[in-house]
Design a protein around this motif. Structure first.
Motif, mmCIF file in Angstrom:
data_model
loop_
_atom_site.group_PDB
_atom_site.id
_atom_site.type_symbol
_atom_site.label_atom_id
_atom_site.label_comp_id
_atom_site.label_asym_id
_atom_site.label_seq_id
_atom_site.Cartn_x
_atom_site.Cartn_y
_atom_site.Cartn_z
ATOM 1 N N GLU A 1 2.414 1.711 -3.346
ATOM 2 C CA GLU A 1 1.421 2.157 -4.324
ATOM 3 C C GLU A 1 1.208 3.675 -4.220
ATOM 4 O OE1 GLU A 1 0.227 0.666 -6.713
ATOM 5 O OE2 GLU A 1 -1.535 1.852 -7.305
ATOM 6 N N VAL A 2 1.157 4.185 -2.987
ATOM 7 C CA VAL A 2 0.954 5.630 -2.812
ATOM 8 C C VAL A 2 2.147 6.390 -3.390
ATOM 9 C CG1 VAL A 2 0.706 7.481 -1.102
ATOM 10 C CG2 VAL A 2 -0.498 5.321 -0.775
ATOM 11 N N THR A 3 3.360 5.958 -3.062
ATOM 12 C CA THR A 3 4.522 6.699 -3.579
ATOM 13 C C THR A 3 4.635 6.543 -5.099
ATOM 14 O OG1 THR A 3 5.820 4.861 -2.706
ATOM 15 C CG2 THR A 3 6.029 6.915 -1.568
ATOM 16 N N GLU B 1 0.840 -1.216 0.000
ATOM 17 C CA GLU B 1 0.000 0.000 0.000
ATOM 18 C C GLU B 1 0.868 1.256 0.000
ATOM 19 O OE1 GLU B 1 -3.988 -1.710 2.282
ATOM 20 O OE2 GLU B 1 -2.273 -1.058 3.469
ATOM 21 N N LYS B 2 1.913 1.217 0.801
ATOM 22 C CA LYS B 2 2.798 2.389 0.873
ATOM 23 C C LYS B 2 3.494 2.596 -0.481
ATOM 24 C CE LYS B 2 6.515 4.298 3.597
ATOM 25 N NZ LYS B 2 7.759 3.773 4.125
ATOM 26 N N LEU C 1 -5.091 12.371 -5.164
ATOM 27 C CA LEU C 1 -4.962 11.011 -4.642
ATOM 28 C C LEU C 1 -5.814 10.776 -3.404
ATOM 29 C CD1 LEU C 1 -2.455 10.666 -6.557
ATOM 30 C CD2 LEU C 1 -1.355 9.498 -4.668
ATOM 31 N N SER C 2 -6.286 11.868 -2.780
ATOM 32 C CA SER C 2 -6.932 11.735 -1.463
ATOM 33 C C SER C 2 -8.100 10.757 -1.478
ATOM 34 C CB SER C 2 -7.430 13.089 -0.982
ATOM 35 O OG SER C 2 -6.381 13.986 -1.038
ATOM 36 N N ARG D 1 2.192 6.205 -7.245
ATOM 37 C CA ARG D 1 1.192 7.055 -7.905
ATOM 38 C C ARG D 1 1.577 8.534 -7.803
ATOM 39 N NH1 ARG D 1 -4.222 5.250 -5.360
ATOM 40 N NH2 ARG D 1 -5.032 7.025 -6.486
ATOM 41 N N LEU E 1 -7.150 6.798 -1.709
ATOM 42 C CA LEU E 1 -6.094 6.220 -0.860
ATOM 43 C C LEU E 1 -6.565 4.929 -0.203
ATOM 44 C CD1 LEU E 1 -4.850 9.365 1.124
ATOM 45 C CD2 LEU E 1 -3.571 8.091 -0.606
ATOM 46 N N VAL F 1 -4.059 3.877 4.953
ATOM 47 C CA VAL F 1 -3.320 5.148 4.848
ATOM 48 C C VAL F 1 -4.186 6.276 5.411
ATOM 49 C CG1 VAL F 1 -2.316 6.809 3.215
ATOM 50 C CG2 VAL F 1 -1.928 4.350 2.906
ATOM 51 N N LEU G 1 -1.391 15.313 -1.204
ATOM 52 C CA LEU G 1 -2.232 14.242 -1.764
ATOM 53 C C LEU G 1 -3.395 14.837 -2.569
ATOM 54 C CD1 LEU G 1 -2.157 11.931 1.381
ATOM 55 C CD2 LEU G 1 -1.054 11.462 -0.829
#
Ligand SMILES: Nc1ncnc2c1ncn2[C@@H]1O[C@H](COP(=O)(O)OP(=O)(O)OP(=O)(O)O)[C@@H](O)[C@H]1O
Ligand SMILES: O=C(O)[C@H](O)CO
Length: 518
Positions: free
Chosen positions: A186-188, A183-184, A265-266, A190, A269, A273, A260
């Motif tokens: 994926e956030v970075t 998950e982490k 992205l908010s 994106r 998420l 997260v 974000l």
């Protein structure tokens, strides 16, 4: 030098004298780049920064008591060489160590015969490889856990030496539960794909990690922490390099949400997260349950782009050139950066005759690419003085990390693209110019290519044309590596091989005195 161009700008009319002189300028440029890289080798930066005085370890005038109490951890692309040197310096005061380094680096360093960057067989430091393709993976997570355990077991009599370099974020992943590594990541991923800067990326990473943003230093409390940092971010922000594991920063959650939101992205998420980012202050404090009131931390930036430029400047002086450092903070679009260098070359070609418009254009473009107006004014003053003195060539040095907008499908890197674009600026300049330009990545790798960068000059367009190569086409396809590989059998490529360090890029313009260049 006498008239060097016999008729027009065509390649067929460059005199042998001119060609000889350009060759030696090119050799000088390559030697100066090598000196810049040499000055920021992991072992040399540690040697300069870390001294033993009896039973004391001295870092930037601060001394720390050694009594077989030194523990070492490190993470980043350059920390293996840093660790090898640190172990040589501290000797048997070292109790244990762990470094998290890129997958395959030991084999690569062996292959490149960089033996001083490898640990002795008897070393007390454990090497853990991970983060394939610069992405955090389960190997890197295991390294992060081992580093955390080592730090957490220290006492107030211990000293923890933390070696940090670029690439450290991916090599020290410790997501705050319940966030998973995937998950982490994926956030970075994106965020990066949406165009977030490294500053934005690492601000978010800090908020999602147990060890980043000072977490590692907190886990080592009550030990004394000494961070030695090789910077790969413009301005050397210690709280952001490798996401600042030894810098207790107050990450404001508003700032994280703003980033974000900026990249839309908010809403999408992962729930975990959102949960972590919505924790209240007291929940966050209890997460860091051992958070001390005061942590003993000393951080020092021991290698940076500015230091590489200083070393380059000394080499230029030794070679009889007049060095001028423009700035270690060049950023922004590579096209604008190339235009700025083109204008500075024009400025240097006509000392005392530069129009106020040219000056204004330089100041305007400089502001767009992160160069401050005092840096430009200072540089223009030096260029004018050099023109009047009229004896030595000037070596203009700068560094940083410009960006390339990738529209094509070719192979290249920002240094090769910059060299090509500056060459074009020089080729198309109204004044004849003998300026030589070089751009190179200090890590020895420019984008996904074997080269670190390339050299170019005002002859490049004619040279390419005579070999049937159309520069504009290569540029449209971001194909600078293919271009330089094809041009004159690849002679203009900069091929130092893997250097084992990384303080971003070095740019260099060698500007002969005006009588030689016009
Ligand atoms: N075909 C291309 N032409 C020009 N630039 C490219 C091309 N392909 C990738 N790049 C650029 O190369 C850069 C990535 O390469 P590189 O790995 O050298 O970056 P880096 O920032 O130096 O990485 P690190 O700091 O982790 O070593 C990106 O800025 C990307 O835009
Ligand atoms: O590791 C990182 O975060 C980048 O290399 C910037 O320091």
């Amino acid at each position: 030098m006498a008239q060097v161009l016999t008729h027009s700008r065509s390649v067929l009319h460059w005199s042998p004298l001119w060609v000889r002189s350009m060759c030696s300028l090119e050799e000088q440029a390559r030697a100066i780049f090598a000196a810049a890289v040499e000055g920021v080798q992991p072992d040399s930066v540690v040697r300069r920064a870390l001294q033993r005085r009896g039973d004391e370890l001295v870092v930037s005038e601060h001394s720390f008591k050694l009594c077989h109490n030194l523990h070492l951890v490190g993470f980043g692309k350059a920390v293996l060489g840093m660790a090898a040197e640190a172990e040589r310096i501290v000797g048997d005061h070292l109790v244990q160590g762990i470094v998290s380094v890129p997958h395959g680096i030991q084999e690569t360093l062996q292959r490149h015969r960089k033996l001083n960057m490898l640990l002795e067989a008897s070393s007390k430091i454990k090497v853990m490889e991970g983060a394939k393709h610069n992405l955090p993976d389960t190997d890197a997570q295991r390294s992060a856990e081992s580093i955390w355990k080592l730090a957490s077991n220290l006492t107030e009599r211990d000293l923890l030496l933390v070696l940090i370099s670029g690439g450290g974020s991916a090599l020290l992943p410790a997501p705050v539960p319940p966030i998973t590594l995937q998950e982490k990541q994926e956030v970075t991923r994106r965020l990066a794909a949406a165009g977030a800067s490294i500053q934005e990326l690492n601000t978010v990473r800090r908020a999602l990690s147990l060890l980043k943003g000072g977490g590692l230093a907190r886990s080592a409390d009550p030990a004394q922490v000494v961070g030695l940092i090789l910077s790969d971010i413009i301005g050397d922000p210690v709280d952001l390099i490798a996401s600042g594991p030894t810098v207790c920063s107050e990450t404001s959650l508003e700032e994280v949400w703003a980033i974000l939101n900026r990249y839309n992205l908010s809403a999408t998420l992962p729930l975990s997260v959102k949960e972590v980012l919505n924790q209240t202050g007291s929940q966050q404090r209890s997460r860091l349950k051992d958070q001390p009131h005061q942590v003993n931390i000393f951080n020092a930036v021991i290698g940076s782009n500015a230091i590489a430029l200083e070393c380059a400047s000394h080499k230029a002086q030794d070679l009889g050139l007049r060095p001028v450092i423009l700035s270690p903070g060049v950023s922004g679009n590579v096209q604008a950066v190339a235009q700025l260098y083109g204008l500075l070359s024009r400025f240097a070609c006509s000392p005392g005759k530069e129009s106020p418009e040219l000056r204004a254009q330089i100041l305007k473009l400089g502001a767009e690419v992160g160069v401050r107006s005092w840096e430009l004014c200072n540089t223009m003053e030096h260029l004018e003085a050099g023109g009047q003195e009229n004896r030595h060539a000037t070596c203009l040095l700068a560094g940083g990390e410009p960006t390339v907008q990738l529209l094509g499908k070719g192979r290249g890197g920002r240094n090769q693209e910059l060299a090509l674009r500056v060459g074009l600026e020089l080729s198309r300049a109204p004044e004849r110019s003998m300026t030589m330009f070089l751009s190179g990545g200090t890590d020895g790798q420019d984008g996904p290519t074997e080269a670190a960068g390339a050299v170019s000059d005002g002859n490049i367009e004619a040279e390419a044309k005579s070999q049937g190569l159309c520069i504009d086409g290569f540029l449209r396809n971001n194909d600078s590596f293919t271009f330089f590989s094809s041009l004159s059998k690849g002679q203009k490529l900069l091929l130092p091989g893997l250097t084992g360090t990384n303080v971003m890029d070095v740019h260099m313009m060698i500007l002969p005195p005006p009588t030689q260049s016009s």
